[in-house]
Design an enzyme around this catalytic site. Structure first.
Site, mmCIF file in Angstrom:
data_model
loop_
_atom_site.group_PDB
_atom_site.id
_atom_site.type_symbol
_atom_site.label_atom_id
_atom_site.label_comp_id
_atom_site.label_asym_id
_atom_site.label_seq_id
_atom_site.Cartn_x
_atom_site.Cartn_y
_atom_site.Cartn_z
ATOM 1 N N ASN A 11 0.941 -1.150 0.059
ATOM 2 C CA ASN A 11 0.194 -0.114 0.027
ATOM 3 C C ASN A 11 0.806 1.256 -0.010
ATOM 4 O OD1 ASN A 11 -1.497 2.336 0.961
ATOM 5 N ND2 ASN A 11 -3.387 1.061 1.549
ATOM 6 N N GLU A 42 -2.741 -15.108 3.067
ATOM 7 C CA GLU A 42 -4.050 -14.897 3.397
ATOM 8 C C GLU A 42 -4.123 -14.392 4.756
ATOM 9 O OE1 GLU A 42 -7.940 -17.749 3.890
ATOM 10 O OE2 GLU A 42 -6.095 -18.865 3.061
ATOM 11 N N ASP A 71 -1.193 -3.747 9.896
ATOM 12 C CA ASP A 71 -2.419 -4.035 9.668
ATOM 13 C C ASP A 71 -3.522 -3.117 10.180
ATOM 14 O OD1 ASP A 71 -3.874 -6.385 7.897
ATOM 15 O OD2 ASP A 71 -5.283 -6.352 9.702
ATOM 16 N N SER A 72 -4.398 -2.486 9.224
ATOM 17 C CA SER A 72 -5.125 -1.330 9.659
ATOM 18 C C SER A 72 -6.320 -1.192 9.244
ATOM 19 C CB SER A 72 -4.464 -0.104 9.681
ATOM 20 O OG SER A 72 -3.856 -0.142 8.291
ATOM 21 N N PHE A 154 -5.325 8.808 2.118
ATOM 22 C CA PHE A 154 -5.781 7.772 1.281
ATOM 23 C C PHE A 154 -6.844 7.182 1.877
ATOM 24 C CE2 PHE A 154 -2.906 5.762 4.247
ATOM 25 C CZ PHE A 154 -3.052 4.384 4.266
ATOM 26 N N GLY A 155 -7.248 6.000 1.133
ATOM 27 C CA GLY A 155 -8.472 5.260 1.681
ATOM 28 C C GLY A 155 -9.650 5.794 2.112
ATOM 29 N N TYR A 156 -10.200 5.634 3.366
ATOM 30 C CA TYR A 156 -11.382 6.246 3.925
ATOM 31 C C TYR A 156 -11.122 7.599 4.492
ATOM 32 C CZ TYR A 156 -12.872 1.508 3.468
ATOM 33 O OH TYR A 156 -12.974 -0.005 2.979
ATOM 34 N N ASP A 157 -9.757 8.119 4.367
ATOM 35 C CA ASP A 157 -9.407 9.395 5.024
ATOM 36 C C ASP A 157 -10.517 10.573 4.753
ATOM 37 O OD1 ASP A 157 -7.176 8.951 6.753
ATOM 38 O OD2 ASP A 157 -5.901 9.214 4.843
ATOM 39 N N LYS A 177 -1.444 14.548 10.258
ATOM 40 C CA LYS A 177 -2.155 13.088 10.153
ATOM 41 C C LYS A 177 -1.029 12.200 11.007
ATOM 42 C CE LYS A 177 -3.862 9.169 7.856
ATOM 43 N NZ LYS A 177 -3.790 8.579 6.695
HETATM 44 P P1 ITT Z 1 -0.946 -4.374 2.822
HETATM 45 O O1 ITT Z 1 -1.661 -5.393 3.418
HETATM 46 O O2 ITT Z 1 -0.289 -4.636 1.662
HETATM 47 O O3 ITT Z 1 -0.094 -3.637 3.787
HETATM 48 P P2 ITT Z 1 -3.574 -3.257 2.255
HETATM 49 O O4 ITT Z 1 -4.188 -1.780 1.879
HETATM 50 O O5 ITT Z 1 -4.298 -4.529 1.949
HETATM 51 O O6 ITT Z 1 -2.209 -3.367 2.119
HETATM 52 P P3 ITT Z 1 -4.713 -3.811 5.037
HETATM 53 O O7 ITT Z 1 -5.083 -5.186 5.075
HETATM 54 O O8 ITT Z 1 -3.974 -3.333 6.424
HETATM 55 O O9 ITT Z 1 -3.644 -3.172 3.978
HETATM 56 O O10 ITT Z 1 -6.044 -2.757 5.024
HETATM 57 C C1 ITT Z 1 -6.190 -1.537 5.505
HETATM 58 C C2 ITT Z 1 -7.096 -0.613 4.849
HETATM 59 O O11 ITT Z 1 -7.536 0.100 5.764
HETATM 60 C C3 ITT Z 1 -6.527 0.375 3.736
HETATM 61 O O12 ITT Z 1 -6.629 -0.366 2.481
HETATM 62 C C4 ITT Z 1 -7.713 1.483 3.926
HETATM 63 O O13 ITT Z 1 -8.759 0.924 3.195
HETATM 64 C C5 ITT Z 1 -8.042 1.374 5.323
HETATM 65 N N1 ITT Z 1 -6.977 2.250 6.204
HETATM 66 C C6 ITT Z 1 -5.968 1.952 7.016
HETATM 67 N N2 ITT Z 1 -5.250 2.926 7.226
HETATM 68 C C7 ITT Z 1 -5.920 4.224 6.750
HETATM 69 C C8 ITT Z 1 -5.806 5.534 6.882
HETATM 70 O O14 ITT Z 1 -4.636 5.991 7.494
HETATM 71 N N3 ITT Z 1 -6.448 6.085 6.155
HETATM 72 C C9 ITT Z 1 -7.522 5.845 5.163
HETATM 73 N N4 ITT Z 1 -7.745 4.379 5.136
HETATM 74 C C10 ITT Z 1 -6.933 3.630 5.902
#
Ligand code: ITT
Length: 205
Positions: A11, A42, A71-72, A154-157, A177
């Site tokens: 990511n 997995e 993992d987040s 990124f993502g849900y921010d 952040k």
């Molecule tokens: P890796 O497993 O390769 O690290 P991933 O994106 O699949 O990448 P995760 O399984 O940990 O990682 O999923 C984390 C998701 O949670 C991430 O794709 C976002 O959708 C969300 N997320 C986590 N941290 C975030 C942040 O700081 N801001 C926004 N969204 C976040």
């Protein structure tokens, strides 16, 4: 040569933040891509900590040096903590965040402010060259907004409103952040542990 750390993530958004948070530590941080490693794990753990460790262990099997993994995810109370550990997989890995974010907003239609509580959670796992392991966690509390705002992060921010700043986490500067976020807090704890144990040292100014 400077000590090497491999961060087992694909990511790019995470990677940008991780590099900034670790910039005062005397280590070279490599992403999976930079280390030339492809992981196919997995993530079948039931907690953020378990899934972070699954990624770190898988990477440590094929990498030298210290391996870290993150993992987040986002827990929305009104949705029984969904999407939680499934945050990346929610509505499919390849679905855009514009669509995922709108879907979550729609699922909260008519829900008042006080019931829109949510948090980002992050677990950071470390596997050392001697096989020993560590996990740290960080959390940031907030609320789900009514529309996407901001283009940072990124993502849900863009839908995560942070009361202490009065804006979404996508409207924060990267420094703001990292100082307050789940990832910033978890990684800061890991950094302090490894510095204290003498495994890492601070970069000379
Ligand atoms: P890796 O497993 O390769 O690290 P991933 O994106 O699949 O990448 P995760 O399984 O940990 O990682 O999923 C984390 C998701 O949670 C991430 O794709 C976002 O959708 C969300 N997320 C986590 N941290 C975030 C942040 O700081 N801001 C926004 N969204 C976040």
């Amino acid at each position: 040569m400077e000590q090497k750390v491999i961060f087992a993530t694909g990511n790019e958004g995470k990677m940008r933040e991780i590099r900034m948070i670790l910039k005062d530590v005397a280590v070279t941080v490599l992403s999976l891509k930079e280390a030339g490693i492809t992981l196919n794990v997995e993530e079948n753990g039931s907690t953020f900590g378990e899934n972070a460790m699954i990624k770190a262990r898988a990477c440590a099997k094929v990498a030298d040096g210290i391996v870290l993994a993150d993992d987040s995810g986002l827990e929305i109370d009104y949705l029984n903590k969904e999407p939680g550990i499934y945050s990346a997989r929610y509505m499919g890995e390849d679905t855009s965040y514009r669509i995922k974010n709108q879907n979550l907003i729609d699922r909260l239609a008519g829900v008042p402010d006080e019931k829109r509580t949510a948090r980002f959670v992050c677990a950071i796992a470390a596997v050392m060259p001697d096989g020993s392991e560590r996990v740290t966690e960080g959390v940031i509390e907030g609320r789900i907004g009514y529309e996407e705002k901001g283009d940072g992060g990124f993502g849900y921010d863009p839908i995560f409103y942070v009361p202490e700043f009065g804006c979404t986490s996508a409207e924060l500067t990267a420094e703001q952040k990292n100082a307050a976020s789940h990832r910033g807090r978890a990684l800061e704890k890991m950094k302090e542990e490894l510095l204290e144990e003498g495994i890492w040292s601070r970069r000379e100014e």
